[in-house]
Motif scaffolding. Sequence first.
Motif, PDB file in Angstrom:
ATOM      1  N   ALA A  62      14.825   5.317  14.564  1.00 40.17           N
ATOM      2  CA  ALA A  62      15.286   4.559  13.403  1.00 40.17           C
ATOM      3  C   ALA A  62      14.341   4.757  12.225  1.00 40.17           C
ATOM      4  CB  ALA A  62      15.367   3.073  13.760  1.00 40.17           C
ATOM      5  N   ASN A  63      14.883   4.742  11.036  1.00 37.52           N
ATOM      6  CA  ASN A  63      14.046   4.773   9.842  1.00 37.52           C
ATOM      7  C   ASN A  63      13.230   3.487   9.788  1.00 37.52           C
ATOM      8  OD1 ASN A  63      14.991   7.257   8.820  1.00 37.52           O
ATOM      9  ND2 ASN A  63      16.812   6.242   8.025  1.00 37.52           N
ATOM     10  N   ALA A  64      11.988   3.615   9.345  1.00 39.44           N
ATOM     11  CA  ALA A  64      11.103   2.449   9.280  1.00 39.44           C
ATOM     12  C   ALA A  64      10.259   2.510   8.015  1.00 39.44           C
ATOM     13  CB  ALA A  64      10.197   2.404  10.504  1.00 39.44           C
ATOM     14  N   THR A  65      10.026   1.340   7.420  1.00 43.31           N
ATOM     15  CA  THR A  65       9.088   1.243   6.298  1.00 43.31           C
ATOM     16  C   THR A  65       8.172   0.054   6.526  1.00 43.31           C
ATOM     17  OG1 THR A  65      10.599  -0.101   4.957  1.00 43.31           O
ATOM     18  CG2 THR A  65      10.647   2.285   4.584  1.00 43.31           C
ATOM     19  N   LEU A  66       6.932   0.232   6.110  1.00 44.59           N
ATOM     20  CA  LEU A  66       5.928  -0.828   6.165  1.00 44.59           C
ATOM     21  C   LEU A  66       5.374  -1.005   4.766  1.00 44.59           C
ATOM     22  CD1 LEU A  66       3.769   0.365   9.200  1.00 44.59           C
ATOM     23  CD2 LEU A  66       5.742  -1.156   9.260  1.00 44.59           C
ATOM     24  N   LEU A  76       0.414  -7.339   6.773  1.00 39.90           N
ATOM     25  CA  LEU A  76       1.656  -6.581   6.769  1.00 39.90           C
ATOM     26  C   LEU A  76       2.711  -7.447   6.081  1.00 39.90           C
ATOM     27  CD1 LEU A  76       2.954  -3.970   7.766  1.00 39.90           C
ATOM     28  CD2 LEU A  76       3.380  -5.101   9.945  1.00 39.90           C
ATOM     29  N   ALA A  77       3.071  -7.076   4.858  1.00 42.01           N
ATOM     30  CA  ALA A  77       3.938  -7.915   4.037  1.00 42.01           C
ATOM     31  C   ALA A  77       5.418  -7.736   4.344  1.00 42.01           C
ATOM     32  CB  ALA A  77       3.680  -7.627   2.555  1.00 42.01           C
ATOM     33  N   SER A  78       5.819  -6.515   4.682  1.00 44.08           N
ATOM     34  CA  SER A  78       7.236  -6.236   4.882  1.00 44.08           C
ATOM     35  C   SER A  78       7.410  -5.124   5.907  1.00 44.08           C
ATOM     36  CB  SER A  78       7.859  -5.807   3.547  1.00 44.08           C
ATOM     37  OG  SER A  78       9.179  -5.331   3.725  1.00 44.08           O
ATOM     38  N   VAL A  79       8.417  -5.294   6.767  1.00 46.83           N
ATOM     39  CA  VAL A  79       8.816  -4.255   7.717  1.00 46.83           C
ATOM     40  C   VAL A  79      10.333  -4.155   7.652  1.00 46.83           C
ATOM     41  CG1 VAL A  79       8.929  -3.564  10.150  1.00 46.83           C
ATOM     42  CG2 VAL A  79       6.881  -4.704   9.274  1.00 46.83           C
ATOM     43  N   MET A 111      -2.388  -5.368  12.301  1.00 45.24           N
ATOM     44  CA  MET A 111      -1.617  -4.157  12.030  1.00 45.24           C
ATOM     45  C   MET A 111      -1.767  -3.736  10.570  1.00 45.24           C
ATOM     46  SD  MET A 111       2.352  -3.423  12.951  1.00 45.24           S
ATOM     47  CE  MET A 111       3.064  -1.801  12.769  1.00 45.24           C
ATOM     48  N   GLY A 112      -1.731  -4.682   9.665  1.00 47.64           N
ATOM     49  CA  GLY A 112      -1.922  -4.364   8.243  1.00 47.64           C
ATOM     50  C   GLY A 112      -3.274  -3.739   7.981  1.00 47.64           C
ATOM     51  N   GLU A 113      -4.306  -4.300   8.576  1.00 42.05           N
ATOM     52  CA  GLU A 113      -5.656  -3.747   8.408  1.00 42.05           C
ATOM     53  C   GLU A 113      -5.755  -2.341   8.984  1.00 42.05           C
ATOM     54  OE1 GLU A 113      -8.269  -7.863   8.274  1.00 42.05           O
ATOM     55  OE2 GLU A 113      -8.107  -6.792  10.171  1.00 42.05           O
ATOM     56  N   SER A 124      -5.588  -0.128  -4.469  1.00 48.40           N
ATOM     57  CA  SER A 124      -5.613  -1.480  -5.023  1.00 48.40           C
ATOM     58  C   SER A 124      -4.198  -2.013  -5.209  1.00 48.40           C
ATOM     59  CB  SER A 124      -6.356  -1.496  -6.359  1.00 48.40           C
ATOM     60  OG  SER A 124      -5.759  -0.580  -7.245  1.00 48.40           O
ATOM     61  N   GLU A 125      -3.220  -1.106  -5.209  1.00 50.73           N
ATOM     62  CA  GLU A 125      -1.823  -1.521  -5.341  1.00 50.73           C
ATOM     63  C   GLU A 125      -1.197  -1.624  -3.949  1.00 50.73           C
ATOM     64  OE1 GLU A 125      -1.715   2.868  -4.899  1.00 50.73           O
ATOM     65  OE2 GLU A 125      -2.976   1.522  -6.041  1.00 50.73           O
ATOM     66  N   ALA A 126      -0.003  -2.151  -3.898  1.00 51.19           N
ATOM     67  CA  ALA A 126       0.699  -2.273  -2.623  1.00 51.19           C
ATOM     68  C   ALA A 126       0.884  -0.884  -2.006  1.00 51.19           C
ATOM     69  CB  ALA A 126       2.041  -2.956  -2.820  1.00 51.19           C
ATOM     70  N   PHE A 127       0.770  -0.818  -0.707  1.00 46.87           N
ATOM     71  CA  PHE A 127       0.888   0.424   0.043  1.00 46.87           C
ATOM     72  C   PHE A 127       2.219   0.412   0.773  1.00 46.87           C
ATOM     73  CE2 PHE A 127       0.046   2.292   4.347  1.00 46.87           C
ATOM     74  CZ  PHE A 127       0.099   3.617   3.956  1.00 46.87           C
ATOM     75  N   LEU A 128       3.042   1.421   0.525  1.00 47.24           N
ATOM     76  CA  LEU A 128       4.346   1.535   1.181  1.00 47.24           C
ATOM     77  C   LEU A 128       4.340   2.799   2.025  1.00 47.24           C
ATOM     78  CD1 LEU A 128       7.237   0.402   1.467  1.00 47.24           C
ATOM     79  CD2 LEU A 128       7.876   1.890  -0.443  1.00 47.24           C
ATOM     80  N   TRP A 129       4.641   2.644   3.309  1.00 50.59           N
ATOM     81  CA  TRP A 129       4.699   3.777   4.224  1.00 50.59           C
ATOM     82  C   TRP A 129       6.117   3.903   4.745  1.00 50.59           C
ATOM     83  CZ3 TRP A 129       6.262   4.139   9.280  1.00 50.59           C
ATOM     84  CH2 TRP A 129       5.984   5.333   9.941  1.00 50.59           C
TER      85      TRP A 129
END
Length: 140
Positions: A62-66, A76-79, A111-113, A124-129
């Motif tokens: 499945a496609n996933a974004t963090l 971890l703000a969003s999954v 997990m976020g760390e 310094s900005e939000a990180f999207l993977w």
Amino acid sequence: MVAYSFHAMFANQVEQKIKNHTLRADRARHARVGEPVQLYTAMRTRQCRKLVAIDPICVEVANATLEIDPAYSRILASVRIDGHRLNAIEIEKFAWSDGFGMQDRSARLAMGEYWLEQQGEGRSEAFLWGGVLIRWEHQA
């Protein structure tokens, strides 16, 4: 057949069949549903070893974004899994099942760390993977 290598901190959980999925960046070929996957630690080193004798079968890709916002305590703000955004309780359960529940703090924070350390340190900005979630089941 596709092989995946796990960081030493996850090897025991994969061996004990506690961890049954992995998040991976896009690449030319991932496991396909119905095919066996080989699970290793320390691939391409002398310490390489297979973690389970009988290869489990891929049951989901499945496609996933963090998303992690360093300004918001590195949590971890969003999954999102195949477009479905997990709520706070689901994120904690997901982080736990991904191998981060063995510490003395929130799995979501651990997990976020980890992801910031591995993929986005110094931001310094939000990180999207973005990548894929590969889930497997062990054969009886």
